[in-house]
Write a protein that holds these residues in place. Structure first.
Motif, PDB file in Angstrom:
ATOM      1  N   ASP A  11     -19.752  50.930   7.807  1.00 26.05           N
ATOM      2  CA  ASP A  11     -20.177  51.297   9.097  1.00 26.05           C
ATOM      3  C   ASP A  11     -20.991  51.950   9.114  1.00 26.05           C
ATOM      4  OD1 ASP A  11     -18.096  48.913   9.830  1.00 26.05           O
ATOM      5  OD2 ASP A  11     -16.835  50.567   9.518  1.00 26.05           O
TER       6      ASP A  11
ATOM      7  N   HIS B 253     -16.060  51.449  15.794  1.00 24.64           N
ATOM      8  CA  HIS B 253     -15.141  50.976  14.434  1.00 24.64           C
ATOM      9  C   HIS B 253     -13.192  51.462  15.005  1.00 24.64           C
ATOM     10  CE1 HIS B 253     -17.837  48.072  12.901  1.00 24.64           C
ATOM     11  NE2 HIS B 253     -18.840  49.638  13.412  1.00 24.64           N
TER      12      HIS B 253
ATOM     13  N   ALA C 187     -20.677  55.244  14.338  1.00 26.24           N
ATOM     14  CA  ALA C 187     -19.573  54.104  13.649  1.00 26.24           C
ATOM     15  C   ALA C 187     -18.043  54.652  14.016  1.00 26.24           C
ATOM     16  CB  ALA C 187     -19.366  54.312  12.145  1.00 26.24           C
TER      17      ALA C 187
END
Ligand SMILES: NC(=O)C1=CN([C@@H]2O[C@H](COP(=O)(O)OP(=O)(O)OC[C@H]3O[C@@H](n4cnc5c(N)ncnc54)[C@H](OP(=O)(O)O)[C@@H]3O)[C@@H](O)[C@H]2O)[C@@H](O)CC1
Ligand SMILES: Nc1ncnc2c1ncn2[C@@H]1O[C@H](COP(=O)(O)OP(=O)(O)OP(=O)(O)O)[C@@H](O)[C@H]1O
Ligand SMILES: [Mg+2]
Length: 298
Positions: free
Chosen positions: A283, A275, A271
């Protein structure tokens, strides 16, 4: 660490045409109150996404519509603050393979009293229990609730670990020796499995100590421990069902805990690649399948 991954692979049940709904896991989460609805959702959805067939949440009346609205996949029981909460949960116990107790539970005395009854009913039926968050608050007040119960796994974070150790051992914790501290707490609780979460996750059943230091990330968004507890509820059941021959002499709960920690860290790693600083627990949920494949399916 490589060999331990193989042991986790050994306990994963095959997907076959011969199984019916429920056989790969019916998990119950005990938690969810007015303040905290995210934590039980994270635990319950992660149980489903790792491969359980059914995920139940037992929460307070107020929290139930909120948790239901996050996901139609969850079965939500608004019973935890009712006068007959223990009975309401107990009637589901014969159909559950494992309970995760504590995410988003809060610390209200009346709720904790009900949870005490639920824990006693679960032990009487030999149902495996993962205890996290405010469930650990309860255990710190009353360690005898879990003392010697070999189907229990405790998953304290740093603060929860210190609180538990001080309650059970009554000595200051030596933070320079995490392996020793986790081993001692497990032994003092009668070989209950303990997972101390942190920079490395340290796991012990009072006899052996495993460490999971798979690369995660430096992003510490809330909810990662809740994911871990949901994974663990499922893996504990898989490991106990697979039996000791599949775990090569290691305790099944130790192998399950190593699997859950590895998967949490791998989800966090993946994740974070996408991100960065914006990574949240949602996420990480989106990464469960690719992370699981990468670690355990070859
Ligand atoms: N979205 C949701 O609904 C979520 C709900 N959640 C639910 O919240 C409830 C309470 O759980 P909890 O973890 O906040 O309580 P607890 O452990 O007492 O921490 C309190 C204080 O301890 C500290 N602190 C914490 N970690 C530390 C560390 N590693 N190292 C050092 N210090 C550390 C830190 O203090 P501070 O930094 O402010 O000094 C922190 O504020 C529980 O039901 C849980 O499930 C969460 O699951 C998250 C997602
Ligand atoms: N310092 C760290 N470095 C790397 N990973 C960490 C670190 N601390 C925690 N983690 C990872 O986050 C996971 C959850 O640990 P954490 O201490 O955040 O639990 P928690 O406080 O119970 O989380 P939650 O917010 O869900 O209540 C650990 O299993 C580990 O994978
Ligand atoms: Mg937590």
């Amino acid at each position: 660490m490589e060999n331990t991954f193989q042991l986790v692979k050994n306990i994963i049940p095959p997907l076959t045409t011969k199984k019916h709904k429920g056989q790969d896991g019916r998990i119950g989460i005990v938690g969810g109150c007015q303040e905290y609805t995210g934590a039980p959702y994270f635990a319950a959805i992660s149980a489903l996404k790792v491969g359980a067939d059914l995920s139940h949440v037992f929460c307070t009346r107020e929290a139930a519509p909120v948790i239901k609205s996050y996901s139609p996949e969850l079965i939500v029981h608004p019973v935890l603050d009712s006068p007959n909460a223990v009975h309401e949960v107990e009637k589901w116990l014969p159909r559950l393979h494992a309970l995760v107790v504590g995410p988003g539970l809060g610390r209200e005395d009346a709720l904790l009293e009900n949870v005490k009854g639920i824990l006693e009913a679960s032990k009487a039926r030999a149902i495996p229990v993962v205890i996290d968050a405010d469930g650990l608050w309860l255990i710190a007040q009353q360690p005898t609730l879990i003392q010697g119960y070999q189907k229990a796994v405790l998953t304290p974070n740093h603060v929860e670990f210190i609180r538990l150790s001080e309650a059970v051992l009554r000595d200051p914790v030596d933070s320079s020796d995490r392996r020793g501290a986790v081993l001692r707490l497990s032994q003092a609780l009668g070989n209950v499995t303990v997972v101390q979460k942190g920079e490395q996750d340290v796991i012990s059943d009072g006899e052996q100590v495993l460490e999971c230091n798979l690369q995660g990330s430096n992003r510490r968004c809330g909810g990662q421990g809740d994911l871990l507890s949901g994974f663990l509820g499922v893996l504990v059941q898989w490991a106990l069902h697979a039996g000791p021959e599949k775990t090569n002499g290691f305790s099944p709960l130790l192998v399950a805990a190593f699997g859950a920690c590895s998967l949490t860290r791998q989800c966090n790693h993946q994740a974070f690649q996408k991100h960065g600083r914006s990574t949240t627990t949602s996420d990480m949920i989106a990464e469960i399948r690719p992370a699981f494949n990468r670690l355990f399916e070859t």
